[in-house]
Design a protein around this motif. Sequence first.
Motif, PDB file in Angstrom:
ATOM      1  N   LEU A  34       0.833  -1.213   0.000  1.00 55.96           N
ATOM      2  CA  LEU A  34       0.000   0.000   0.000  1.00 55.96           C
ATOM      3  C   LEU A  34       0.864   1.258   0.000  1.00 55.96           C
ATOM      4  CD1 LEU A  34      -2.844  -0.928   2.518  1.00 55.96           C
ATOM      5  CD2 LEU A  34      -2.852  -1.099   0.026  1.00 55.96           C
ATOM      6  N   ASN A  35       1.923   1.258   0.794  1.00 53.33           N
ATOM      7  CA  ASN A  35       2.808   2.427   0.851  1.00 53.33           C
ATOM      8  C   ASN A  35       3.558   2.636  -0.456  1.00 53.33           C
ATOM      9  OD1 ASN A  35       2.149   3.270   3.442  1.00 53.33           O
ATOM     10  ND2 ASN A  35       3.683   1.964   4.380  1.00 53.33           N
ATOM     11  N   GLY A  36       3.946   1.547  -1.097  1.00 49.31           N
ATOM     12  CA  GLY A  36       4.737   1.640  -2.323  1.00 49.31           C
ATOM     13  C   GLY A  36       3.918   1.649  -3.600  1.00 49.31           C
ATOM     14  N   GLY A  37       2.626   1.334  -3.498  1.00 49.02           N
ATOM     15  CA  GLY A  37       1.777   1.322  -4.689  1.00 49.02           C
ATOM     16  C   GLY A  37       2.065   0.167  -5.634  1.00 49.02           C
ATOM     17  N   ASP A  38       2.641  -0.912  -5.112  1.00 51.27           N
ATOM     18  CA  ASP A  38       3.055  -2.030  -5.963  1.00 51.27           C
ATOM     19  C   ASP A  38       2.578  -3.341  -5.355  1.00 51.27           C
ATOM     20  OD1 ASP A  38       4.282  -3.806  -7.653  1.00 51.27           O
ATOM     21  OD2 ASP A  38       6.306  -3.037  -7.324  1.00 51.27           O
ATOM     22  N   GLU A  79      -1.124  11.345  -0.504  1.00 45.15           N
ATOM     23  CA  GLU A  79      -1.798  12.653  -0.490  1.00 45.15           C
ATOM     24  C   GLU A  79      -1.951  13.174   0.937  1.00 45.15           C
ATOM     25  OE1 GLU A  79      -6.406  13.161  -1.264  1.00 45.15           O
ATOM     26  OE2 GLU A  79      -5.326  12.871  -3.144  1.00 45.15           O
ATOM     27  N   ARG A  80      -2.110  12.259   1.887  1.00 41.57           N
ATOM     28  CA  ARG A  80      -2.286  12.641   3.292  1.00 41.57           C
ATOM     29  C   ARG A  80      -1.000  12.460   4.103  1.00 41.57           C
ATOM     30  NH1 ARG A  80      -7.007  11.648   1.229  1.00 41.57           N
ATOM     31  NH2 ARG A  80      -8.900  12.600   2.005  1.00 41.57           N
ATOM     32  N   HIS A  81       0.138  12.264   3.417  1.00 40.06           N
ATOM     33  CA  HIS A  81       1.457  12.152   4.060  1.00 40.06           C
ATOM     34  C   HIS A  81       1.441  11.124   5.196  1.00 40.06           C
ATOM     35  CE1 HIS A  81       2.499  15.701   1.762  1.00 40.06           C
ATOM     36  NE2 HIS A  81       1.413  16.286   2.222  1.00 40.06           N
ATOM     37  N   ALA A  82       0.891   9.956   4.927  1.00 37.70           N
ATOM     38  CA  ALA A  82       0.721   8.923   5.954  1.00 37.70           C
ATOM     39  C   ALA A  82       2.045   8.318   6.381  1.00 37.70           C
ATOM     40  CB  ALA A  82      -0.192   7.821   5.426  1.00 37.70           C
ATOM     41  N   ARG A  83       2.155   8.073   7.666  1.00 37.63           N
ATOM     42  CA  ARG A  83       3.236   7.279   8.219  1.00 37.63           C
ATOM     43  C   ARG A  83       2.610   6.437   9.332  1.00 37.63           C
ATOM     44  NH1 ARG A  83       4.799   9.729  12.869  1.00 37.63           N
ATOM     45  NH2 ARG A  83       4.210  11.898  13.081  1.00 37.63           N
ATOM     46  N   LEU A 104      -1.765  10.978   9.765  1.00 35.00           N
ATOM     47  CA  LEU A 104      -2.112  11.581   8.490  1.00 35.00           C
ATOM     48  C   LEU A 104      -2.183  13.086   8.634  1.00 35.00           C
ATOM     49  CD1 LEU A 104      -5.152   9.274   7.642  1.00 35.00           C
ATOM     50  CD2 LEU A 104      -2.786   8.925   6.997  1.00 35.00           C
ATOM     51  N   THR A 105      -1.956  13.780   7.555  1.00 36.82           N
ATOM     52  CA  THR A 105      -2.154  15.225   7.540  1.00 36.82           C
ATOM     53  C   THR A 105      -3.522  15.483   6.931  1.00 36.82           C
ATOM     54  OG1 THR A 105       0.197  15.605   7.273  1.00 36.82           O
ATOM     55  CG2 THR A 105      -1.272  17.430   6.710  1.00 36.82           C
ATOM     56  N   TYR A 106      -4.354  16.196   7.677  1.00 32.07           N
ATOM     57  CA  TYR A 106      -5.699  16.506   7.212  1.00 32.07           C
ATOM     58  C   TYR A 106      -5.972  17.977   7.502  1.00 32.07           C
ATOM     59  CZ  TYR A 106     -10.695  16.310   6.492  1.00 32.07           C
ATOM     60  OH  TYR A 106     -11.952  16.538   6.027  1.00 32.07           O
ATOM     61  N   GLY A 108      -4.174  20.502   7.048  1.00 35.37           N
ATOM     62  CA  GLY A 108      -3.026  21.176   7.623  1.00 35.37           C
ATOM     63  C   GLY A 108      -2.621  20.725   9.009  1.00 35.37           C
ATOM     64  N   ARG A 109      -3.292  19.748   9.574  1.00 35.22           N
ATOM     65  CA  ARG A 109      -2.900  19.268  10.904  1.00 35.22           C
ATOM     66  C   ARG A 109      -2.773  17.751  10.898  1.00 35.22           C
ATOM     67  NH1 ARG A 109      -8.035  17.847  12.546  1.00 35.22           N
ATOM     68  NH2 ARG A 109      -9.684  19.221  12.229  1.00 35.22           N
ATOM     69  N   GLU A 110      -1.983  17.257  11.844  1.00 36.77           N
ATOM     70  CA  GLU A 110      -1.787  15.812  11.931  1.00 36.77           C
ATOM     71  C   GLU A 110      -2.935  15.171  12.701  1.00 36.77           C
ATOM     72  OE1 GLU A 110       1.235  13.110  14.252  1.00 36.77           O
ATOM     73  OE2 GLU A 110       2.193  13.928  12.446  1.00 36.77           O
ATOM     74  N   VAL A 111      -3.409  14.053  12.173  1.00 39.99           N
ATOM     75  CA  VAL A 111      -4.503  13.310  12.786  1.00 39.99           C
ATOM     76  C   VAL A 111      -4.022  11.888  13.033  1.00 39.99           C
ATOM     77  CG1 VAL A 111      -6.851  12.442  12.423  1.00 39.99           C
ATOM     78  CG2 VAL A 111      -6.216  14.695  11.554  1.00 39.99           C
ATOM     79  N   ALA A 112      -4.257  11.390  14.248  1.00 38.97           N
ATOM     80  CA  ALA A 112      -3.948   9.990  14.558  1.00 38.97           C
ATOM     81  C   ALA A 112      -5.131   9.141  14.080  1.00 38.97           C
ATOM     82  CB  ALA A 112      -3.739   9.818  16.053  1.00 38.97           C
TER      83      ALA A 112
END
Length: 158
Positions: A34-38, A79-83, A104-106, A108-112
């Motif tokens: 999912l992270n790599g799109g492959d 798109e949401r800069h997920a880690r 995630l960034t939503y 402009g702020r980080e959301v757990a």
Amino acid sequence: MPWLPDFVSAVELARRQTRAAGHADPVGQYVAALNGGDARALETAWPSEVVVHDPHAGEVRGHKQLRRFVRRSQSLLAERHARTETVASTVVGGRAVVELLAHLTYEGREVAWPVAIVAESRDDRSAVFRSYFSRLVLEGQLSVAITRHWRAVTSKRP
């Protein structure tokens, strides 16, 4: 062509190593896909069938749908800069369960964002992945949900 057998042997060895890695950590392979799109590592590890049950995408069945799902998921997460960080995991028999906390960034702020993923394998050629999470963050409805929650909480105050 004396080099052809060596090449075929090397490809077979790489395929076996990919399958072994997938079987050793199926959820890790799924998250990496999912992270790599492959989706290739998932398709190699479980060549017969990979099924995904996802709250956002529904049921994904077959390699063609899997590739589309993985590409779309990667795009959405990027798109949401997920880690992610692993919170807990357990493995019993043919089932692995991992709890993750995605950041995630939503707006402009980080959301757990808590996520649970279950991987089950009936045999060494197929796997089923089930994801559990709130769709609000993915569908852009988080601010609506927070507003509703805040209104419900404040309306109960004396």
